[in-house]
Scaffold this motif. Structure first.
Motif, mmCIF file in Angstrom:
data_model
loop_
_atom_site.group_PDB
_atom_site.id
_atom_site.type_symbol
_atom_site.label_atom_id
_atom_site.label_comp_id
_atom_site.label_asym_id
_atom_site.label_seq_id
_atom_site.Cartn_x
_atom_site.Cartn_y
_atom_site.Cartn_z
ATOM 1 N N PHE A 159 0.860 -1.189 0.000
ATOM 2 C CA PHE A 159 0.000 0.000 0.000
ATOM 3 C C PHE A 159 0.892 1.233 0.000
ATOM 4 O O PHE A 159 1.653 1.452 0.930
ATOM 5 N N LYS A 160 0.789 2.024 -1.049
ATOM 6 C CA LYS A 160 1.673 3.169 -1.228
ATOM 7 C C LYS A 160 1.039 4.483 -0.768
ATOM 8 O O LYS A 160 1.677 5.540 -0.869
ATOM 9 N N GLY A 161 -0.209 4.447 -0.316
ATOM 10 C CA GLY A 161 -0.861 5.664 0.147
ATOM 11 C C GLY A 161 -1.560 6.424 -0.965
ATOM 12 O O GLY A 161 -1.746 5.930 -2.081
ATOM 13 N N ASP A 162 -1.930 7.655 -0.662
ATOM 14 C CA ASP A 162 -2.664 8.492 -1.608
ATOM 15 C C ASP A 162 -1.766 8.972 -2.741
ATOM 16 O O ASP A 162 -0.554 9.149 -2.569
ATOM 17 N N THR A 163 -2.378 9.179 -3.892
ATOM 18 C CA THR A 163 -1.704 9.836 -5.017
ATOM 19 C C THR A 163 -2.101 11.303 -4.988
ATOM 20 O O THR A 163 -3.296 11.619 -5.021
ATOM 21 N N ILE A 164 -1.116 12.178 -4.919
ATOM 22 C CA ILE A 164 -1.405 13.605 -4.730
ATOM 23 C C ILE A 164 -0.695 14.415 -5.812
ATOM 24 O O ILE A 164 0.534 14.386 -5.930
ATOM 25 N N ILE A 165 -1.490 15.134 -6.594
ATOM 26 C CA ILE A 165 -0.971 16.036 -7.617
ATOM 27 C C ILE A 165 -1.164 17.458 -7.111
ATOM 28 O O ILE A 165 -2.266 17.838 -6.717
ATOM 29 N N GLY A 166 -0.104 18.248 -7.122
ATOM 30 C CA GLY A 166 -0.183 19.612 -6.600
ATOM 31 C C GLY A 166 -0.982 20.545 -7.480
ATOM 32 O O GLY A 166 -1.795 20.123 -8.315
ATOM 33 N N ASN A 167 -0.766 21.820 -7.309
ATOM 34 C CA ASN A 167 -1.434 22.855 -8.085
ATOM 35 C C ASN A 167 -0.573 23.287 -9.269
ATOM 36 O O ASN A 167 0.654 23.187 -9.224
ATOM 37 N N ASP A 168 -1.215 23.758 -10.342
ATOM 38 C CA ASP A 168 -0.499 24.286 -11.505
ATOM 39 C C ASP A 168 0.462 23.255 -12.091
ATOM 40 O O ASP A 168 1.575 23.580 -12.489
ATOM 41 N N VAL A 169 0.029 22.006 -12.122
ATOM 42 C CA VAL A 169 0.848 20.928 -12.691
ATOM 43 C C VAL A 169 0.388 20.661 -14.121
ATOM 44 O O VAL A 169 -0.807 20.573 -14.397
#
Length: 214
Positions: free
Chosen positions: A113-123
Motif C-alpha cells: 500500500f503506497k498511500g494516496d496519489t497527490i498532484i499539486g497545483n499548476d501541474v
C-alpha cells in the motif's frame, strides 16, 4: 468579467474537448481542485474517471488533484488496487479466480500500500503519462509526454522518461521558494485576472517579491 465560470463543466462552449473535471459527478476518494482541466481529442473528456484504474473504495486510497492543473489525454492513474502480494514465492493472485483458490485471499494489510496519489497545483501533465500508486507531484511541475512516474516529483521540476527522471528545474531554488509562498492558485478570481500578464510572462524574483508584498 474576471474569467471563466469555474462551476461550468465546459467553460468555453466552443471547445468540447476540454472540461473542468471538478464539475463531473463526484466519485468517492477523488478530490479535484477548481479550474483543473482534462483535454481529450479521442474520447469525451467527461470520461476522465475511466483513466483512474484499480481504484477500489474499500482500500481507502485517494486521488487528490490541486487547482489549475492541465491534464492531457492518455493519462493513467494506477491506484493501490493494482498491487499484488509480494512476500510469498509467487505474486500470482490465485484468489480472484475462485473455485477453491479464494482460500488464499490476502488481507488488506498484507498487500503493498503506497498511500494516496497527490498532484499539486499548476501541474502540467502531457499526453500518455502513467502515474504509479502513492506518487506525490509538487506544485508547478511539468510531466513530459509518454512518461511513467515511479518516484515523487519535486515542485517546479520538469521530468520525463520511463521511468521518469529529472530533466531540469524550471527556476532557481530562490524563485521556487518564493513561488511556493506566493501560491497564486489560491488568489481570488479578481486578483488573478488583474495579474494575468505577470502570471504568464514574468519570471524574475523582484516581481514575485512585489506580488508577495501586495
Amino acid at each position: 468579467m474576471t474569467g471563466p465560470d469555474k462551476n461550468k463543466l465546459y467553460p468555453n462552449e466552443n471547445i468540447k474537448t476540454v472540461c473542468y473535471i471538478s464539475n463531473l459527478p463526484k466519485r468517492p476518494n477523488v478530490e479535484i481542485g477548481d479550474y483543473t482541466y482534462f483535454s481529450d481529442n479521442k474520447n469525451s473528456p467527461e470520461e476522465f474517471y475511466n483513466n483512474i484504474e484499480h481504484h477500489y473504495e474499500f482500500l481507502g486510497d485517494k486521488l487528490i488533484i490541486g487547482k489549475f492543473c492541465a491534464i492531457a489525454e492518455g493519462i493513467k492513474f494506477i491506484m493501490n488496487g493494482a498491487n499484488h502480494r509480494m512476500d510469498g514465492i509467487t505474486t500470482y493472485p490465485f484468489n480472484i479466480f475462485a473455485s477453491g483458490w479464494e482460500k488464499v485471499t490476502p488481507k488488506v494489510e498484507e498487500l503493498p500500500f503506497k498511500g494516496d496519489t497527490i498532484i499539486g497545483n499548476d501541474v502540467w501533465i502531457g499526453q500518455n503519462v502513467t502515474i504509479m500508486p502513492g506518487i506525490k507531484i509538487g506544485d508547478g511541475a511539468i510531466i513530459a509526454a509518454n512518461s511513467t512516474i515511479t518516484k515523487n516529483v519535486e515542485p517546479y521540476a520538469i521530468v520525463g522518461g520511463n521511468p521518469a527522471k529529472l530533466i531540469k528545474k524550471r527556476f532557481c531554488n530562490e524563485m521556487i521558494e518564493l513561488l511556493l509562498k506566493l501560491q497564486w492558485w489560491n488568489w481570488e478570481e479578481k486578483r488573478i485576472f488583474e495579474n494575468l500578464e505577470k502570471l504568464v510572462s514574468v519570471n524574475d524574483i523582484g516581481t514575485i517579491k512585489e506580488l508577495l508584498d501586495e
